[in-house]
Design a protein around this motif. Structure first.
Motif, PDB file in Angstrom:
ATOM      1  N   SER A   1       0.812  -1.224   0.000  1.00 52.41           N
ATOM      2  CA  SER A   1       0.000   0.000   0.000  1.00 52.41           C
ATOM      3  C   SER A   1       0.844   1.272   0.000  1.00 52.41           C
ATOM      4  O   SER A   1       0.304   2.370  -0.131  1.00 52.41           O
ATOM      5  N   GLY A   2       2.161   1.144   0.168  1.00 58.18           N
ATOM      6  CA  GLY A   2       3.027   2.321   0.094  1.00 58.18           C
ATOM      7  C   GLY A   2       3.380   2.936   1.437  1.00 58.18           C
ATOM      8  O   GLY A   2       3.739   4.117   1.499  1.00 58.18           O
ATOM      9  N   LYS A   3       3.321   2.157   2.507  1.00 56.57           N
ATOM     10  CA  LYS A   3       3.579   2.700   3.846  1.00 56.57           C
ATOM     11  C   LYS A   3       5.018   3.202   3.995  1.00 56.57           C
ATOM     12  O   LYS A   3       5.245   4.308   4.492  1.00 56.57           O
TER      13      LYS A   3
ATOM     14  N   ASP B   1      -0.522  11.647  17.062  1.00 57.61           N
ATOM     15  CA  ASP B   1      -1.294  12.837  16.701  1.00 57.61           C
ATOM     16  C   ASP B   1      -2.034  12.653  15.385  1.00 57.61           C
ATOM     17  O   ASP B   1      -3.119  13.191  15.192  1.00 57.61           O
ATOM     18  N   ILE B   2      -1.398  11.918  14.474  1.00 55.94           N
ATOM     19  CA  ILE B   2      -1.994  11.700  13.154  1.00 55.94           C
ATOM     20  C   ILE B   2      -1.884  10.219  12.805  1.00 55.94           C
ATOM     21  O   ILE B   2      -0.800   9.633  12.897  1.00 55.94           O
ATOM     22  N   VAL B   3      -3.002   9.616  12.429  1.00 58.08           N
ATOM     23  CA  VAL B   3      -3.038   8.207  12.037  1.00 58.08           C
ATOM     24  C   VAL B   3      -3.694   8.127  10.664  1.00 58.08           C
ATOM     25  O   VAL B   3      -4.755   8.733  10.431  1.00 58.08           O
ATOM     26  N   GLY B   4      -3.064   7.406   9.752  1.00 61.36           N
ATOM     27  CA  GLY B   4      -3.625   7.264   8.414  1.00 61.36           C
ATOM     28  C   GLY B   4      -3.629   5.828   7.952  1.00 61.36           C
ATOM     29  O   GLY B   4      -2.716   5.054   8.279  1.00 61.36           O
ATOM     30  N   SER B   5      -4.666   5.440   7.214  1.00 57.96           N
ATOM     31  CA  SER B   5      -4.766   4.103   6.639  1.00 57.96           C
ATOM     32  C   SER B   5      -4.544   4.198   5.133  1.00 57.96           C
ATOM     33  O   SER B   5      -5.111   5.074   4.473  1.00 57.96           O
ATOM     34  N   MET B   6      -3.733   3.281   4.603  1.00 58.65           N
ATOM     35  CA  MET B   6      -3.420   3.293   3.179  1.00 58.65           C
ATOM     36  C   MET B   6      -4.037   2.088   2.487  1.00 58.65           C
ATOM     37  O   MET B   6      -4.223   1.029   3.100  1.00 58.65           O
ATOM     38  N   ASP B   7      -4.348   2.246   1.185  1.00 58.27           N
ATOM     39  CA  ASP B   7      -4.934   1.149   0.422  1.00 58.27           C
ATOM     40  C   ASP B   7      -4.010   0.759  -0.723  1.00 58.27           C
ATOM     41  O   ASP B   7      -2.931   1.331  -0.892  1.00 58.27           O
ATOM     42  N   TRP B   8      -4.446  -0.221  -1.542  1.00 60.06           N
ATOM     43  CA  TRP B   8      -3.570  -0.729  -2.604  1.00 60.06           C
ATOM     44  C   TRP B   8      -3.354   0.267  -3.739  1.00 60.06           C
ATOM     45  O   TRP B   8      -2.462   0.097  -4.556  1.00 60.06           O
TER      46      TRP B   8
ATOM     47  N   ASN C   1      -2.432   3.179  -3.125  1.00 54.07           N
ATOM     48  CA  ASN C   1      -1.515   4.135  -2.483  1.00 54.07           C
ATOM     49  C   ASN C   1      -2.204   5.417  -2.057  1.00 54.07           C
ATOM     50  O   ASN C   1      -1.591   6.495  -2.004  1.00 54.07           O
ATOM     51  N   ASN C   2      -3.478   5.312  -1.724  1.00 54.45           N
ATOM     52  CA  ASN C   2      -4.225   6.444  -1.184  1.00 54.45           C
ATOM     53  C   ASN C   2      -4.170   6.414   0.339  1.00 54.45           C
ATOM     54  O   ASN C   2      -4.156   5.347   0.952  1.00 54.45           O
ATOM     55  N   LEU C   3      -4.138   7.586   0.940  1.00 51.69           N
ATOM     56  CA  LEU C   3      -4.082   7.706   2.398  1.00 51.69           C
ATOM     57  C   LEU C   3      -5.355   8.350   2.914  1.00 51.69           C
ATOM     58  O   LEU C   3      -5.744   9.436   2.465  1.00 51.69           O
ATOM     59  N   HIS C   4      -6.007   7.671   3.860  1.00 49.31           N
ATOM     60  CA  HIS C   4      -7.187   8.219   4.512  1.00 49.31           C
ATOM     61  C   HIS C   4      -6.827   8.524   5.953  1.00 49.31           C
ATOM     62  O   HIS C   4      -6.488   7.612   6.718  1.00 49.31           O
ATOM     63  N   VAL C   5      -6.855   9.785   6.338  1.00 51.72           N
ATOM     64  CA  VAL C   5      -6.530  10.184   7.707  1.00 51.72           C
ATOM     65  C   VAL C   5      -7.695   9.793   8.605  1.00 51.72           C
ATOM     66  O   VAL C   5      -8.790  10.344   8.500  1.00 51.72           O
TER      67      VAL C   5
ATOM     68  N   PRO D   1       0.159  10.381  -1.399  1.00 52.02           N
ATOM     69  CA  PRO D   1       0.668  11.538  -0.663  1.00 52.02           C
ATOM     70  C   PRO D   1       2.136  11.822  -0.953  1.00 52.02           C
ATOM     71  O   PRO D   1       2.972  10.903  -0.944  1.00 52.02           O
ATOM     72  N   GLY D   2       2.422  13.086  -1.227  1.00 54.46           N
ATOM     73  CA  GLY D   2       3.781  13.503  -1.533  1.00 54.46           C
ATOM     74  C   GLY D   2       4.336  14.428  -0.469  1.00 54.46           C
ATOM     75  O   GLY D   2       3.826  14.487   0.658  1.00 54.46           O
ATOM     76  N   ILE D   3       5.362  15.180  -0.838  1.00 53.31           N
ATOM     77  CA  ILE D   3       6.048  16.047   0.104  1.00 53.31           C
ATOM     78  C   ILE D   3       5.115  17.113   0.676  1.00 53.31           C
ATOM     79  O   ILE D   3       5.282  17.558   1.813  1.00 53.31           O
TER      80      ILE D   3
END
Length: 323
Positions: free
Chosen positions: A44-46, A204-211, A213-217, A233-235
């Motif tokens: 997922s790109g962690k 403080d911040i938790v995010g879940s990633m999918d296949w 490579n999207n991040l859902h906070v 997610p990039g820089i």
């Protein structure tokens, strides 16, 4: 409303002098360091996202790799130093964080934290070993024995002098979805992370990633990121986190508190005042190296130094009395 002696309660409250050790003060937002957790299934790109976030937060990055050297595959895109582990005792992570803090790394990545839960030497194995060794296989006794080890690990992560980004594996499952042709097709989805329940509260911040490579906070103390859905997610995502962290009142860096604790000329009274500051900011678990190069924590080091100075003082008093 009157009290038992007839005096108005409001008058007594106005004239009361508080002697409690609990005192409230005006709350202010302070600058802080990142505490970010990313969970998701394999692929997922962690790791890549963790490196992207860390690169936005600092220039010197340390990566604690539990994934058989997989992070090295990104060494042509990111500048970072790596420590590869094959045994995952929570106390080993505390020692690794102490080494990273002593070396002055701006950000440390733990990829992945799940190994310190379910890997070789991780919490589940520590509990099982303790249960068999001292409690006749009783898991409740095993948890009682091993839980302080986990607490030291979490405290070291939260109190690390720099930024912290951790990844966590998620179990996978399949769901049926209707595609654009109206057919039912299976899709892999990530389930809950391989870690103890409630660990997300420490970040403080938790995010879940999918296949994709999207991040859902899924959790954020930064309002601008609450519920955010970020494609690859990039820089810029890391820079958003950095802006939120730096928006606040400057506080004394943890590194300065550690330097103060290491002063060879510190008096007993100095250590007492330092411990008061450390406890007020809940930094007793900050990982560090003592003057001999041994891993310890800020709170433990101050206490040990205090004991040594107290014994020396008592010894001097005894010698003067004998004279």
């Amino acid at each position: 409303m009157a009290t038992a002696n007839g005096a108005p309660a409001s008058n007594m409250a106005a004239g009361r002098t508080s002697h409690t050790r609990f005192q409230f003060t005006q709350a202010t937002k302070e600058q802080s360091k990142a505490r970010v957790a990313l969970d998701g299934p394999s692929g997922s790109g962690k790791t890549y996202t963790a490196l992207t976030i860390a690169s936005a937060l600092g220039s010197r990055i340390a990566l604690i790799d539990t994934e058989r050297g997989s992070a090295r595959k990104y060494a042509n895109e990111f500048a970072f130093d790596v420590l590869e582990l094959s045994y995952f005792s929570p106390d080993d992570l505390v020692e690794a964080l102490a080494a990273a803090g002593s070396a002055g790394y701006d950000a440390v990545i733990v990829d992945s934290l799940s190994h310190f839960w379910s890997g070789s030497g991780g919490m589940l194995e520590q509990v099982d070993t303790a249960a068999k060794k001292a409690f006749g296989g009783n898991s409740f006794g095993g948890w009682k024995e091993a839980r302080p080890m986990e607490r030291r690990m979490v405290d070291a992560l939260v109190a690390y002098p720099g930024h912290v980004v951790v990844t966590m594996r998620s179990k996978t499952d399949y769901v049926l979805e209707t595609n654009d042709r109206g057919r039912q097709v299976p899709r892999k989805v990530g389930m809950k992370p391989e870690q103890r329940e409630g660990l997300e509260y420490e970040f403080d911040i938790v995010g879940s990633m999918d296949w994709e490579n999207n991040l859902h906070v899924t959790k954020s103390r930064a309002r601008s990121l609450t519920g955010a859905f970020v494609k690859e997610p990039g820089i810029e995502f890391g820079q958003q986190i950095k802006e939120w962290l730096e928006d606040g009142t400057a506080v004394e860096p943890v590194e300065d508190l550690i330097t103060e604790a290491l002063r060879p000329d510190a008096a007993f009274e100095d250590l007492g005042a330092l411990m008061k500051k450390v406890r007020a900011r809940r930094l007793e678990g900050a990982p560090m190296m003592d003057p001999e190069g041994n891993p310890t924590t800020l709170g433990a080091h101050i206490q040990e130094r205090g004991k040594i100075l107290r014994r020396a003082s008592q010894g001097g008093d005894a010698e003067r009395s004998a004279a």
